[in-house]
Design a protein around this motif. Structure first.
Motif, PDB file in Angstrom:
ATOM      1  N   UNK A  15       0.954  -1.074   0.115  1.00 48.10           N
ATOM      2  CA  UNK A  15       0.050  -0.095  -0.125  1.00 48.10           C
ATOM      3  C   UNK A  15       0.710   1.199   0.092  1.00 48.10           C
ATOM      4  N   UNK A  16       0.316   2.197  -0.646  1.00 49.21           N
ATOM      5  CA  UNK A  16       1.190   3.469  -0.652  1.00 49.21           C
ATOM      6  C   UNK A  16       1.552   4.165   0.710  1.00 49.21           C
ATOM      7  N   UNK A  17       2.920   4.269   0.979  1.00 48.87           N
ATOM      8  CA  UNK A  17       3.105   4.585   2.421  1.00 48.87           C
ATOM      9  C   UNK A  17       2.519   5.916   2.980  1.00 48.87           C
ATOM     10  N   UNK A  18       2.300   6.856   1.834  1.00 54.52           N
ATOM     11  CA  UNK A  18       1.624   8.065   2.352  1.00 54.52           C
ATOM     12  C   UNK A  18       0.123   8.094   2.530  1.00 54.52           C
ATOM     13  N   UNK A  19      -0.217   6.745   2.096  1.00 52.69           N
ATOM     14  CA  UNK A  19      -1.877   6.514   2.412  1.00 52.69           C
ATOM     15  C   UNK A  19      -2.740   6.979   1.214  1.00 52.69           C
ATOM     16  N   UNK A  20      -4.025   7.300   1.140  1.00 46.19           N
ATOM     17  CA  UNK A  20      -4.781   7.491   0.085  1.00 46.19           C
ATOM     18  C   UNK A  20      -4.522   9.270  -0.137  1.00 46.19           C
ATOM     19  N   UNK A  21      -4.646   9.461  -1.349  1.00 50.76           N
ATOM     20  CA  UNK A  21      -4.418  10.841  -1.877  1.00 50.76           C
ATOM     21  C   UNK A  21      -5.624  11.761  -1.502  1.00 50.76           C
ATOM     22  N   UNK A  22      -5.474  12.971  -1.511  1.00 50.32           N
ATOM     23  CA  UNK A  22      -6.394  13.952  -1.267  1.00 50.32           C
ATOM     24  C   UNK A  22      -7.636  13.831  -2.260  1.00 50.32           C
ATOM     25  N   UNK A  23      -7.238  13.404  -3.636  1.00 48.45           N
ATOM     26  CA  UNK A  23      -8.243  13.239  -4.823  1.00 48.45           C
ATOM     27  C   UNK A  23      -8.766  11.920  -4.503  1.00 48.45           C
ATOM     28  N   UNK A  24      -8.170  10.893  -3.940  1.00 50.42           N
ATOM     29  CA  UNK A  24      -9.103   9.748  -3.724  1.00 50.42           C
ATOM     30  C   UNK A  24      -9.877  10.012  -2.541  1.00 50.42           C
ATOM     31  N   UNK A  93     -22.380  -4.342  -7.330  1.00 51.51           N
ATOM     32  CA  UNK A  93     -22.396  -3.118  -8.227  1.00 51.51           C
ATOM     33  C   UNK A  93     -21.683  -1.827  -7.209  1.00 51.51           C
ATOM     34  N   UNK A  94     -22.298  -1.687  -6.254  1.00 59.17           N
ATOM     35  CA  UNK A  94     -21.620  -0.545  -5.351  1.00 59.17           C
ATOM     36  C   UNK A  94     -20.197  -0.723  -4.877  1.00 59.17           C
ATOM     37  N   UNK A  95     -20.055  -1.932  -4.586  1.00 59.67           N
ATOM     38  CA  UNK A  95     -18.550  -2.352  -4.156  1.00 59.67           C
ATOM     39  C   UNK A  95     -17.621  -2.142  -5.522  1.00 59.67           C
ATOM     40  N   UNK A  96     -18.096  -2.570  -6.790  1.00 59.55           N
ATOM     41  CA  UNK A  96     -17.351  -2.211  -7.807  1.00 59.55           C
ATOM     42  C   UNK A  96     -17.041  -0.669  -7.835  1.00 59.55           C
ATOM     43  N   UNK A  97     -18.031   0.051  -7.697  1.00 59.35           N
ATOM     44  CA  UNK A  97     -17.746   1.761  -7.861  1.00 59.35           C
ATOM     45  C   UNK A  97     -16.944   2.027  -6.565  1.00 59.35           C
ATOM     46  N   UNK A  98     -16.893   1.545  -5.571  1.00 59.60           N
ATOM     47  CA  UNK A  98     -15.824   1.830  -4.511  1.00 59.60           C
ATOM     48  C   UNK A  98     -14.496   1.599  -5.073  1.00 59.60           C
ATOM     49  N   UNK A  99     -14.234   0.293  -5.381  1.00 60.56           N
ATOM     50  CA  UNK A  99     -12.983   0.030  -6.311  1.00 60.56           C
ATOM     51  C   UNK A  99     -12.394   0.934  -7.220  1.00 60.56           C
ATOM     52  N   UNK A 100     -13.409   1.371  -7.959  1.00 62.36           N
ATOM     53  CA  UNK A 100     -12.915   2.234  -9.384  1.00 62.36           C
ATOM     54  C   UNK A 100     -12.770   3.654  -8.579  1.00 62.36           C
ATOM     55  N   UNK A 101     -12.860   4.146  -7.650  1.00 58.45           N
ATOM     56  CA  UNK A 101     -12.539   5.623  -7.276  1.00 58.45           C
ATOM     57  C   UNK A 101     -10.791   5.513  -6.976  1.00 58.45           C
ATOM     58  N   UNK A 102     -10.417   4.182  -6.808  1.00 62.35           N
ATOM     59  CA  UNK A 102      -8.802   4.391  -6.454  1.00 62.35           C
ATOM     60  C   UNK A 102      -8.100   4.619  -7.754  1.00 62.35           C
ATOM     61  N   UNK A 103      -6.833   5.142  -7.583  1.00 66.16           N
ATOM     62  CA  UNK A 103      -5.944   5.146  -8.531  1.00 66.16           C
ATOM     63  C   UNK A 103      -5.311   3.680  -9.170  1.00 66.16           C
ATOM     64  N   UNK A 104      -4.946   3.874 -10.101  1.00 58.34           N
ATOM     65  CA  UNK A 104      -4.547   2.396 -10.898  1.00 58.34           C
ATOM     66  C   UNK A 104      -3.491   1.596 -10.116  1.00 58.34           C
ATOM     67  N   UNK A 105      -2.623   2.333  -9.392  1.00 60.37           N
ATOM     68  CA  UNK A 105      -1.586   1.837  -8.717  1.00 60.37           C
ATOM     69  C   UNK A 105      -1.964   1.050  -7.392  1.00 60.37           C
ATOM     70  N   UNK A 106      -3.082   1.339  -6.679  1.00 57.26           N
ATOM     71  CA  UNK A 106      -3.761   0.530  -5.462  1.00 57.26           C
ATOM     72  C   UNK A 106      -3.983  -0.870  -6.078  1.00 57.26           C
TER      73      UNK A 106
END
Length: 118
Positions: A15-24, A93-106
């Protein structure tokens, strides 16, 4: 209406050391608001790292306690969402939408399971 637990699994080692981005976090906030207004999202939260966790095990009539981190675990539960949906397909479907808000490197996996009532 049935309830579903979406367990958010992550690999803590990748996982990214800095955690989730502000955009995420912004995209996540918008989705959480939409899900709440739709009456689907009952509760959601992230969890602290396994280094802060404790495992309590029962075997052979005895309990044991192990402090984290749990290095033998490739994936750990990093958070959860409790959903109320008309069926499993809607929860997925809601879970898929949740996953899709993440950047591709997650790398994130959600396990969706119905909550047994009564």
């Amino acid at each position: 209406m049935p309830r579903y637990l979406s367990m958010i699994r992550i690999d803590e080692n990748n996982a990214p050391a800095e955690g989730p981005s502000e955009a995420l976090m912004g995209r996540m906030g918008e989705l959480i608001e939409e899900m709440t207004k739709a009456g689907v999202l009952l509760d959601t939260a992230g969890l602290t790292p396994t280094s802060d966790g404790v495992r309590v095990h029962w075997e052979g009539g005895k309990t044991s306690v192990t402090d984290g981190p749990f290095t033998e675990s490739k994936e750990v539960i990093g958070g959860y969402a409790l959903l109320q949906a008309k069926d499993k397909a809607e929860a997925v479907e809601w879970t898929k939408r949740f996953l899709q808000v993440h950047e591709p490197f997650w790398t994130v996996t959600c396990e969706v399971r119905e909550v047994v009532e009564g």
